[in-house]
Design an enzyme around this catalytic site. Sequence first.
Site, PDB file in Angstrom:
ATOM      1  N   HIS A 284      54.632  18.840  90.495  1.00 33.67           N
ATOM      2  CA  HIS A 284      55.621  19.830  90.053  1.00 33.67           C
ATOM      3  C   HIS A 284      56.624  20.208  91.152  1.00 33.67           C
ATOM      4  O   HIS A 284      57.822  20.237  90.929  1.00 33.67           O
ATOM      5  CB  HIS A 284      54.925  21.105  89.573  1.00 33.67           C
ATOM      6  CG  HIS A 284      53.811  20.865  88.596  1.00 33.67           C
ATOM      7  ND1 HIS A 284      53.904  19.917  87.592  1.00 33.67           N
ATOM      8  CD2 HIS A 284      52.591  21.438  88.458  1.00 33.67           C
ATOM      9  CE1 HIS A 284      52.767  19.937  86.888  1.00 33.67           C
ATOM     10  NE2 HIS A 284      51.966  20.834  87.393  1.00 33.67           N
TER      11      HIS A 284
ATOM     12  N   GLU B 172      50.740  31.858  91.534  1.00 30.98           N
ATOM     13  CA  GLU B 172      49.905  32.087  90.350  1.00 30.98           C
ATOM     14  C   GLU B 172      48.897  33.194  90.628  1.00 30.98           C
ATOM     15  O   GLU B 172      48.448  33.353  91.768  1.00 30.98           O
ATOM     16  CB  GLU B 172      49.130  30.814  89.995  1.00 30.98           C
ATOM     17  CG  GLU B 172      50.008  29.638  89.646  1.00 30.98           C
ATOM     18  CD  GLU B 172      49.170  28.484  89.104  1.00 30.98           C
ATOM     19  OE1 GLU B 172      49.045  28.373  87.887  1.00 30.98           O
ATOM     20  OE2 GLU B 172      48.635  27.714  89.921  1.00 30.98           O
TER      21      GLU B 172
ATOM     22  N   ASP C  91      47.318  19.181  93.522  1.00 27.60           N
ATOM     23  CA  ASP C  91      47.424  19.744  92.170  1.00 27.60           C
ATOM     24  C   ASP C  91      48.852  20.204  91.848  1.00 27.60           C
ATOM     25  O   ASP C  91      49.287  20.106  90.705  1.00 27.60           O
ATOM     26  CB  ASP C  91      46.448  20.919  92.045  1.00 27.60           C
ATOM     27  CG  ASP C  91      46.416  21.520  90.648  1.00 27.60           C
ATOM     28  OD1 ASP C  91      46.419  20.739  89.676  1.00 27.60           O
ATOM     29  OD2 ASP C  91      46.392  22.761  90.520  1.00 27.60           O
TER      30      ASP C  91
ATOM     31  N   LYS D 270      48.578  14.188  83.862  1.00 22.81           N
ATOM     32  CA  LYS D 270      48.037  14.202  85.214  1.00 22.81           C
ATOM     33  C   LYS D 270      46.582  14.655  85.212  1.00 22.81           C
ATOM     34  O   LYS D 270      46.182  15.283  84.235  1.00 22.81           O
ATOM     35  CB  LYS D 270      48.891  15.081  86.127  1.00 22.81           C
ATOM     36  CG  LYS D 270      48.683  16.587  85.892  1.00 22.81           C
ATOM     37  CD  LYS D 270      49.569  17.404  86.773  1.00 22.81           C
ATOM     38  CE  LYS D 270      48.885  17.946  87.995  1.00 22.81           C
ATOM     39  NZ  LYS D 270      48.072  19.136  87.771  1.00 22.81           N
TER      40      LYS D 270
ATOM     41  N   HIS E 284      54.657  18.507  83.275  1.00 23.39           N
ATOM     42  CA  HIS E 284      55.121  19.479  82.274  1.00 23.39           C
ATOM     43  C   HIS E 284      56.216  20.404  82.816  1.00 23.39           C
ATOM     44  O   HIS E 284      56.942  21.013  82.050  1.00 23.39           O
ATOM     45  CB  HIS E 284      53.955  20.267  81.661  1.00 23.39           C
ATOM     46  CG  HIS E 284      53.422  21.365  82.517  1.00 23.39           C
ATOM     47  ND1 HIS E 284      52.507  21.161  83.506  1.00 23.39           N
ATOM     48  CD2 HIS E 284      53.666  22.708  82.511  1.00 23.39           C
ATOM     49  CE1 HIS E 284      52.214  22.317  84.080  1.00 23.39           C
ATOM     50  NE2 HIS E 284      52.900  23.284  83.502  1.00 23.39           N
TER      51      HIS E 284
ATOM     52  N   LYS F  86      47.030  30.000  94.357  1.00 21.93           N
ATOM     53  CA  LYS F  86      46.338  30.711  93.280  1.00 21.93           C
ATOM     54  C   LYS F  86      45.885  32.064  93.802  1.00 21.93           C
ATOM     55  O   LYS F  86      45.757  32.270  95.003  1.00 21.93           O
ATOM     56  CB  LYS F  86      45.142  29.901  92.806  1.00 21.93           C
ATOM     57  CG  LYS F  86      45.576  28.534  92.242  1.00 21.93           C
ATOM     58  CD  LYS F  86      44.620  28.022  91.208  1.00 21.93           C
ATOM     59  CE  LYS F  86      45.081  26.690  90.631  1.00 21.93           C
ATOM     60  NZ  LYS F  86      46.089  26.825  89.580  1.00 21.93           N
TER      61      LYS F  86
ATOM     62  N   ARG G  56      35.326  12.479  72.057  1.00 25.32           N
ATOM     63  CA  ARG G  56      33.927  12.065  71.948  1.00 25.32           C
ATOM     64  C   ARG G  56      33.184  12.901  70.890  1.00 25.32           C
ATOM     65  O   ARG G  56      32.258  12.408  70.255  1.00 25.32           O
ATOM     66  CB  ARG G  56      33.265  12.235  73.312  1.00 25.32           C
ATOM     67  CG  ARG G  56      31.985  11.455  73.463  1.00 25.32           C
ATOM     68  CD  ARG G  56      31.312  11.900  74.745  1.00 25.32           C
ATOM     69  NE  ARG G  56      31.917  11.269  75.906  1.00 25.32           N
ATOM     70  CZ  ARG G  56      31.429  10.168  76.478  1.00 25.32           C
ATOM     71  NH1 ARG G  56      30.362   9.590  75.987  1.00 25.32           N
ATOM     72  NH2 ARG G  56      31.984   9.652  77.531  1.00 25.32           N
TER      73      ARG G  56
ATOM     74  N   ASP H  30      34.051   7.029  71.604  1.00 24.72           N
ATOM     75  CA  ASP H  30      33.611   7.003  72.996  1.00 24.72           C
ATOM     76  C   ASP H  30      34.603   6.108  73.740  1.00 24.72           C
ATOM     77  O   ASP H  30      34.512   4.882  73.691  1.00 24.72           O
ATOM     78  CB  ASP H  30      32.182   6.447  73.067  1.00 24.72           C
ATOM     79  CG  ASP H  30      31.696   6.356  74.513  1.00 24.72           C
ATOM     80  OD1 ASP H  30      32.503   6.620  75.428  1.00 24.72           O
ATOM     81  OD2 ASP H  30      30.515   6.012  74.719  1.00 24.72           O
TER      82      ASP H  30
HETATM   83  C1  BG6 Z   1      48.913  22.435  86.324  1.00 22.92           C
HETATM   84  C2  BG6 Z   1      47.929  22.667  87.436  1.00 22.92           C
HETATM   85  O1  BG6 Z   1      49.494  21.174  86.440  1.00 22.92           O
HETATM   86  O2  BG6 Z   1      49.937  23.432  86.373  1.00 22.92           O
HETATM   87  C3  BG6 Z   1      47.340  24.062  87.347  1.00 22.92           C
HETATM   88  O3  BG6 Z   1      46.884  21.700  87.356  1.00 22.92           O
HETATM   89  C4  BG6 Z   1      48.438  25.099  87.286  1.00 22.92           C
HETATM   90  O4  BG6 Z   1      46.477  24.324  88.449  1.00 22.92           O
HETATM   91  C5  BG6 Z   1      49.463  24.752  86.218  1.00 22.92           C
HETATM   92  O5  BG6 Z   1      47.836  26.356  87.008  1.00 22.92           O
HETATM   93  C6  BG6 Z   1      50.656  25.692  86.292  1.00 22.92           C
HETATM   94  O6  BG6 Z   1      51.480  25.486  85.184  1.00 22.92           O
HETATM   95  P1  BG6 Z   1      52.417  26.662  84.641  1.00 22.92           P
HETATM   96  O7  BG6 Z   1      53.251  26.019  83.589  1.00 22.92           O
HETATM   97  O8  BG6 Z   1      51.495  27.733  84.126  1.00 22.92           O
HETATM   98  O9  BG6 Z   1      53.194  27.146  85.812  1.00 22.92           O
END
Ligand code: BG6
Length: 445
Positions: free
Chosen positions: A237, A213, A232, A145, A175, A335, A46, A89
């Site tokens: 993952h 984390e 999340d 995502k 990822h 976290k 944007r 946009d």
């Molecule tokens: C993301 C989450 O998909 O993955 C985040 O939304 C998380 O909350 C992250 O911190 C962790 O990825 P990585 O590669 O740092 O372990």
Amino acid sequence: MPDSAKTLLLFGATGDLARRMVLPSLFGLHADGLISPDLRIVGTARTDEDGDAFRAMTGAALEQYLPVEARDPKDISTFLERLDYVPLDASRPECFGPLADAVGSRRSDDVAIFLSTAPSLFESSIAGLSRAGLAGSNVRLALEKPLGFDLASSRSINDAVAHVFSEAQIFRIDHYLGKETVQNLLALRFANSLFEPLWREGGIDHVQITVSETVGLEGRVGFYDGAGAIRDMVQNHMLQLLALVAMEPPARFDATGIRDEKVKVLRSLRPIDRATAASHSVIGQYGAGAMAGGPVPGYVEELGKPSATETFVALKVNIDNWRWRGVPFYLRTGKRLPSRQSEIIIQFRDVPHSIFGARALKPNKLVIRLQPEENIRLLLMAKEPGLDRGGLMLREVPLDISLPNAFADSRRRIAYERLLLDLVEGDQTLFVRRDEVEAQWEWVD
Ligand code: BG6
């Protein structure tokens, strides 16, 4: 395999993910000569700016996020020459004309599109792409995502995308599948005969999958509170990691073979219901405390309002199939935990009978570490050197397959490099298929 894309359209090109991950990853591929010199990258967002401003922003992001040794000025300057920018946009499908103009005659070659925007913009973006003639069979679309909030919302996103693109054109990103050690799990399981006979109930006592984390909310106030750790991290993952550990050997190492086997595992997850929630799950939320020697606020203080959203979850998961009968998979993520550590532990069973009397034997353990460093260790019992006058002494020792050491010559790449290259080249193996995402949501719901 399709042709390599000649244009990459990057939605959300001025956002955090683009600056931190996507643009540095594309630069890495460029610097190593892995993408064809004629690939154009067109950013869009944007923000009302021109190509020069976008190139300047990208240059600054590369300075900020690339390690010093990777910042070759000549490579950076040739990389920036690939970039173009079109302000857009994305909520207004009628406004996509200038984007199509920027692709120009390359529209008849393969086009890759990376949609890294809020999910609320998915439907209008897809409508806009279709209207502007950017949704033909030569286009592939990557989606970042979160793909929904529950099964119903995920289905509605998938339906909207499927209306315009076929499943073979859709690249859903998780990822974690781009991480080297995650792919190595497949090599370990299916390129060695050692593990397979034990890789089942009878051989394995339990599996632990942990993603811990140290970071907190990181300013993601709007998104995280509506999601929480289960949506999340577990929905995507962690269930993907579980599926890779638990799946049957695929017929072939290709997108269909791998994804067919993963989805069978995901469909075999035993639901955790009201009766079993208390014995099979723990949730928590971080409070204020100290981290790296300094004070850090609690979740609700960071959020600025009361909330019951979980920032930690631990689950005991059962897979109802022949291979995994009675073998629990423990999933944990959170976290603001004391260390950043992601690993998969395969805990093998005890020996059936110990000939070493009362001396403690530890059952073998395979530790697959994803973060902070990548390595694989097999923990075995061995005899301590000596004359054993007081009796044989045993100790647990690691057989180390330390990846950075064994493959010291190869550069470690971040997950997005691999995934973006696969998108440009059209290989879906490391992307998540619709039936997988929906099986994941069904269980999470
Ligand atoms: C993301 C989450 O998909 O993955 C985040 O939304 C998380 O909350 C992250 O911190 C962790 O990825 P990585 O590669 O740092 O372990």
